[in-house]
Write an enzyme that holds these catalytic residues in place. Structure first.
Site, mmCIF file in Angstrom:
data_model
loop_
_atom_site.group_PDB
_atom_site.id
_atom_site.type_symbol
_atom_site.label_atom_id
_atom_site.label_comp_id
_atom_site.label_asym_id
_atom_site.label_seq_id
_atom_site.Cartn_x
_atom_site.Cartn_y
_atom_site.Cartn_z
ATOM 1 N N LYS A 52 2.535 2.332 -2.566
ATOM 2 C CA LYS A 52 3.260 1.619 -1.509
ATOM 3 C C LYS A 52 4.251 0.625 -2.111
ATOM 4 C CE LYS A 52 -0.498 1.996 1.862
ATOM 5 N NZ LYS A 52 -1.538 1.235 2.611
ATOM 6 N N SER A 68 -0.545 -3.075 -0.692
ATOM 7 C CA SER A 68 -1.985 -3.265 -0.632
ATOM 8 C C SER A 68 -2.615 -2.117 0.135
ATOM 9 C CB SER A 68 -2.315 -4.601 0.045
ATOM 10 O OG SER A 68 -3.700 -4.872 -0.037
ATOM 11 N N ASP A 69 -3.874 -1.857 -0.175
ATOM 12 C CA ASP A 69 -4.619 -0.835 0.555
ATOM 13 C C ASP A 69 -6.092 -1.202 0.514
ATOM 14 O OD1 ASP A 69 -4.076 1.906 1.876
ATOM 15 O OD2 ASP A 69 -5.939 2.189 0.760
ATOM 16 N N GLN A 70 -6.805 -0.760 1.522
ATOM 17 C CA GLN A 70 -8.241 -1.029 1.579
ATOM 18 C C GLN A 70 -8.968 0.234 2.007
ATOM 19 O OE1 GLN A 70 -10.254 -3.416 4.801
ATOM 20 N NE2 GLN A 70 -10.466 -4.844 3.091
#
Length: 192
Positions: A52, A68-70
């Site tokens: 991203k 960011s990623d979760q």
């Protein structure tokens, strides 16, 4: 100071980043979030956070870009955003009485300077042994269908939990601000 861009469509990440009281723009990254075959949740979160940030940095090389990623990690199985009531119900039933690790990954990229850092900030969340009526009542009240793991700890979802363990309390909401601040300083962004 370089322009700052949040490479995310998440309203939660946007709200968190405003806590730092710095100007930033938001650009939606065009990234396929499909997990790779056999990809561990932590690896998926790291890969997507960097993808991203790089996707947006490719369009804005002079900017410092945050990605960011979760991914919710239930015993090595990734749980994404449920999207609807039925999938949220299934996720919460699977997580009741379990410890789930929310793998929150962060990347900061400043392409013009050749700067790129990625970090993983895991959060352990122990869910109560919820009954079906509690799950249904919670989902009707909060409808967390756009949240990995089907619960919002910053809202009513806190009553679903027995414990949260983390070095950064904002990581569970989706953007670890302690690590974000550290990386932004390293990328040349003045915060105070």
């Amino acid at each position: 100071m370089p322009r700052l861009i949040l490479g995310s469509t998440s309203r939660y990440r946007r709200e968190l980043l405003t806590r730092l009281r710095i100007a930033f723009d938001v650009v939606a990254p065009e990234v396929d979030e499909t997990p790779l075959a056999g990809e561990a949740p932590a690896d998926l979160a790291r890969r997507l956070a960097l993808a991203k940030a790089r996707a947006v940095a490719a369009q804005h090389p002079d900017a410092v870009v945050i990605g960011s990623d979760q991914v919710a990690d239930l015993h090595g199985q990734p749980l994404g955003k449920p999207g609807d009531h039925a999938r949220a119900t299934a996720q919460l039933r699977a997580m009741r009485g379990q410890t789930v690790v929310f793998q929150t990954a962060l990347s900061v990229v400043h392409a013009a300077q050749g700067f790129a850092q990625t970090a993983l900030v895991p959060v352990q969340v122990r869910f109560r042994n919820l009954d079906d009526a509690e799950i249904e009542a919670y989902l009707q009240a909060e409808q967390p269908y756009d949240c990995a793991g089907s619960a919002k700890s910053e809202g009513l979802g806190i009553v679903l939990l027995d414990a949260i363990t983390s070095d950064d309390p904002t990581a569970l909401i989706g953007l670890p601000l302690i690590q974000t601040s550290r990386m932004l300083r390293a990328a040349g962004v003045k915060l105070l």
